[in-house]
Design a protein around this motif. Structure first.
Motif, PDB file in Angstrom:
ATOM      1  N   ASN A   8     -72.552 -16.617 -26.276  1.00  0.00           N
ATOM      2  CA  ASN A   8     -73.602 -17.546 -25.800  1.00  0.00           C
ATOM      3  C   ASN A   8     -74.802 -17.280 -26.538  1.00  0.00           C
ATOM      4  O   ASN A   8     -75.491 -16.186 -26.632  1.00  0.00           O
ATOM      5  CB  ASN A   8     -73.753 -17.451 -24.518  1.00  0.00           C
ATOM      6  CG  ASN A   8     -74.641 -18.409 -23.802  1.00  0.00           C
ATOM      7  OD1 ASN A   8     -75.841 -18.715 -24.588  1.00  0.00           O
ATOM      8  ND2 ASN A   8     -74.454 -19.224 -22.953  1.00  0.00           N
ATOM      9  N   VAL A   9     -75.168 -18.178 -27.562  1.00  0.00           N
ATOM     10  CA  VAL A   9     -76.315 -17.841 -28.514  1.00  0.00           C
ATOM     11  C   VAL A   9     -77.607 -17.924 -27.713  1.00  0.00           C
ATOM     12  O   VAL A   9     -78.559 -17.118 -28.117  1.00  0.00           O
ATOM     13  CB  VAL A   9     -76.474 -19.242 -29.697  1.00  0.00           C
ATOM     14  CG1 VAL A   9     -77.489 -19.135 -30.384  1.00  0.00           C
ATOM     15  CG2 VAL A   9     -75.046 -19.291 -30.561  1.00  0.00           C
ATOM     16  N   GLU A  10     -77.693 -18.774 -26.608  1.00  0.00           N
ATOM     17  CA  GLU A  10     -78.882 -18.685 -25.917  1.00  0.00           C
ATOM     18  C   GLU A  10     -79.023 -17.289 -25.132  1.00  0.00           C
ATOM     19  O   GLU A  10     -80.178 -16.649 -25.171  1.00  0.00           O
ATOM     20  CB  GLU A  10     -79.185 -19.790 -24.875  1.00  0.00           C
ATOM     21  CG  GLU A  10     -80.317 -20.068 -24.196  1.00  0.00           C
ATOM     22  CD  GLU A  10     -81.421 -20.360 -25.204  1.00  0.00           C
ATOM     23  OE1 GLU A  10     -82.618 -19.856 -24.871  1.00  0.00           O
ATOM     24  OE2 GLU A  10     -80.996 -20.846 -26.411  1.00  0.00           O
ATOM     25  N   ARG A  13     -80.198 -14.838 -27.776  1.00  0.00           N
ATOM     26  CA  ARG A  13     -81.637 -15.264 -28.122  1.00  0.00           C
ATOM     27  C   ARG A  13     -82.738 -14.489 -27.262  1.00  0.00           C
ATOM     28  O   ARG A  13     -83.772 -14.278 -27.401  1.00  0.00           O
ATOM     29  CB  ARG A  13     -81.808 -16.749 -28.298  1.00  0.00           C
ATOM     30  CG  ARG A  13     -81.315 -17.424 -29.472  1.00  0.00           C
ATOM     31  CD  ARG A  13     -81.459 -19.059 -29.247  1.00  0.00           C
ATOM     32  NE  ARG A  13     -82.756 -19.431 -29.837  1.00  0.00           N
ATOM     33  CZ  ARG A  13     -83.376 -19.337 -30.914  1.00  0.00           C
ATOM     34  NH1 ARG A  13     -82.651 -19.123 -32.067  1.00  0.00           N
ATOM     35  NH2 ARG A  13     -84.773 -19.818 -31.193  1.00  0.00           N
ATOM     36  N   THR A  14     -82.386 -14.747 -25.995  1.00  0.00           N
ATOM     37  CA  THR A  14     -83.097 -14.387 -24.708  1.00  0.00           C
ATOM     38  C   THR A  14     -82.836 -12.885 -24.260  1.00  0.00           C
ATOM     39  O   THR A  14     -83.181 -12.547 -23.181  1.00  0.00           O
ATOM     40  CB  THR A  14     -82.950 -15.332 -23.528  1.00  0.00           C
ATOM     41  OG1 THR A  14     -81.653 -15.240 -23.136  1.00  0.00           O
ATOM     42  CG2 THR A  14     -83.459 -16.621 -24.161  1.00  0.00           C
ATOM     43  N   GLY A  19     -84.585  -8.096 -20.484  1.00  0.00           N
ATOM     44  CA  GLY A  19     -84.451  -6.698 -20.660  1.00  0.00           C
ATOM     45  C   GLY A  19     -83.259  -6.293 -21.161  1.00  0.00           C
ATOM     46  O   GLY A  19     -82.758  -5.058 -20.594  1.00  0.00           O
ATOM     47  N   VAL A  20     -82.363  -6.731 -21.789  1.00  0.00           N
ATOM     48  CA  VAL A  20     -81.009  -6.363 -22.355  1.00  0.00           C
ATOM     49  C   VAL A  20     -81.047  -6.380 -23.778  1.00  0.00           C
ATOM     50  O   VAL A  20     -81.657  -7.168 -24.458  1.00  0.00           O
ATOM     51  CB  VAL A  20     -80.087  -7.420 -22.029  1.00  0.00           C
ATOM     52  CG1 VAL A  20     -78.718  -6.991 -22.629  1.00  0.00           C
ATOM     53  CG2 VAL A  20     -80.021  -7.339 -20.315  1.00  0.00           C
ATOM     54  N   ASP A  38     -85.629 -12.921 -31.375  1.00  0.00           N
ATOM     55  CA  ASP A  38     -85.779 -11.516 -31.312  1.00  0.00           C
ATOM     56  C   ASP A  38     -84.634 -10.706 -31.181  1.00  0.00           C
ATOM     57  O   ASP A  38     -84.049 -10.675 -30.105  1.00  0.00           O
ATOM     58  CB  ASP A  38     -86.778 -11.468 -30.103  1.00  0.00           C
ATOM     59  CG  ASP A  38     -87.293 -10.038 -29.927  1.00  0.00           C
ATOM     60  OD1 ASP A  38     -86.779  -8.971 -30.717  1.00  0.00           O
ATOM     61  OD2 ASP A  38     -88.165  -9.596 -29.371  1.00  0.00           O
ATOM     62  N   LEU A  39     -84.206 -10.312 -32.506  1.00  0.00           N
ATOM     63  CA  LEU A  39     -82.766  -9.621 -32.506  1.00  0.00           C
ATOM     64  C   LEU A  39     -83.123  -8.126 -32.809  1.00  0.00           C
ATOM     65  O   LEU A  39     -82.254  -7.316 -33.675  1.00  0.00           O
ATOM     66  CB  LEU A  39     -81.872 -10.222 -33.326  1.00  0.00           C
ATOM     67  CG  LEU A  39     -81.680 -11.792 -33.053  1.00  0.00           C
ATOM     68  CD1 LEU A  39     -80.703 -12.504 -34.167  1.00  0.00           C
ATOM     69  CD2 LEU A  39     -80.781 -11.736 -31.823  1.00  0.00           C
ATOM     70  N   ARG A  40     -84.222  -7.381 -32.643  1.00  0.00           N
ATOM     71  CA  ARG A  40     -84.686  -6.086 -32.726  1.00  0.00           C
ATOM     72  C   ARG A  40     -83.531  -5.272 -32.505  1.00  0.00           C
ATOM     73  O   ARG A  40     -83.275  -5.420 -31.145  1.00  0.00           O
ATOM     74  CB  ARG A  40     -85.894  -5.812 -32.217  1.00  0.00           C
ATOM     75  CG  ARG A  40     -87.265  -6.491 -33.037  1.00  0.00           C
ATOM     76  CD  ARG A  40     -88.574  -6.176 -32.385  1.00  0.00           C
ATOM     77  NE  ARG A  40     -88.279  -6.946 -30.890  1.00  0.00           N
ATOM     78  CZ  ARG A  40     -88.600  -6.448 -29.843  1.00  0.00           C
ATOM     79  NH1 ARG A  40     -89.289  -4.915 -29.668  1.00  0.00           N
ATOM     80  NH2 ARG A  40     -88.488  -6.986 -28.425  1.00  0.00           N
ATOM     81  N   GLY A  41     -83.043  -4.403 -33.181  1.00  0.00           N
ATOM     82  CA  GLY A  41     -81.972  -3.349 -32.716  1.00  0.00           C
ATOM     83  C   GLY A  41     -80.796  -3.746 -32.377  1.00  0.00           C
ATOM     84  O   GLY A  41     -79.939  -3.248 -31.910  1.00  0.00           O
TER      85      GLY A  41
END
Length: 183
Positions: A8-10, A13-14, A19-20, A38-41
């Motif tokens: 699920n792209v959303e 994205r979130t 917090g995941v 925001d795909l940090r890490g």
């Protein structure tokens, strides 16, 4: 390789908002709209991101190892400390990828802090590699005759790196401006 699964792209994205840590290992994300995500890490190893829109995405420290990024739009993406080993980068003009070298695959990409370079297991700056190959000591996984065998390939690759960086001279400046708040 294992079967790819839909994500699920959303939710991807979130993930940080919830917090995941974002994860999409072996995910089917071809053509996905991940603009500004925001795909940090994020762990996105083996993901199919062919044709995905990753413009302005924050991929700081993301693991994209062996992912398919063919023709993904990665303009203005933060690629600082990203892992791109064995990734298909065809069609991404500002990233240089050379395969078939004795030292392993070479990848050169722009980051907000300058150009990043990976050759096999070695990572650093272009000038660091220049310094390494000028000597005979300190080569990772190469000694004696192997150093002499690898040196001419790396010297030629550095010439290509210089040409590539000159051709895309504005990339680092654009990324530094885009990500100045986060770096």
């Amino acid at each position: 390789m294992e079967k790819q699964f839909a994500v699920n792209v959303e939710e991807l994205r979130t993930a940080w908002v919830r917090g995941v840590k974002p994860e999409a290992v072996n995910a089917q994300l071809a053509g996905a709209d991940l603009r500004g995500a925001d795909l940090r890490g994020a762990d996105m190893r083996y993901a199919n991101l062919a044709g995905a829109d990753l413009r302005h995405a924050d991929l700081w420290h993301a693991d994209l190892g062996a992912a398919d990024l063919r023709y993904a739009d990665m303009r203005y993406a933060n690629l600082w400390a990203v892992s791109l080993a064995h990734t298909n980068l065809a069609g991404i003009d500002f990233i240089l990828q050379l395969r078939g070298m004795p030292s392993g695959e070479l990848i050169l990409w722009p980051t907000p802090k300058g150009w990043a370079l990976q050759v096999g297991c070695w990572k650093g700056a272009v000038d660091d590699l220049r310094e390494l190959i000028a000597g005979d000591e300190g080569w990772p996984e190469a000694y004696g005759d192997e150093v002499a065998k690898r040196r001419p390939f790396l010297e030629a690759a550095l010439t290509l790196c210089d040409l590539h960086m000159a051709r895309h001279a504005n990339q680092v400046t654009m990324l530094a401006e885009q990500w100045k708040e986060k770096n």
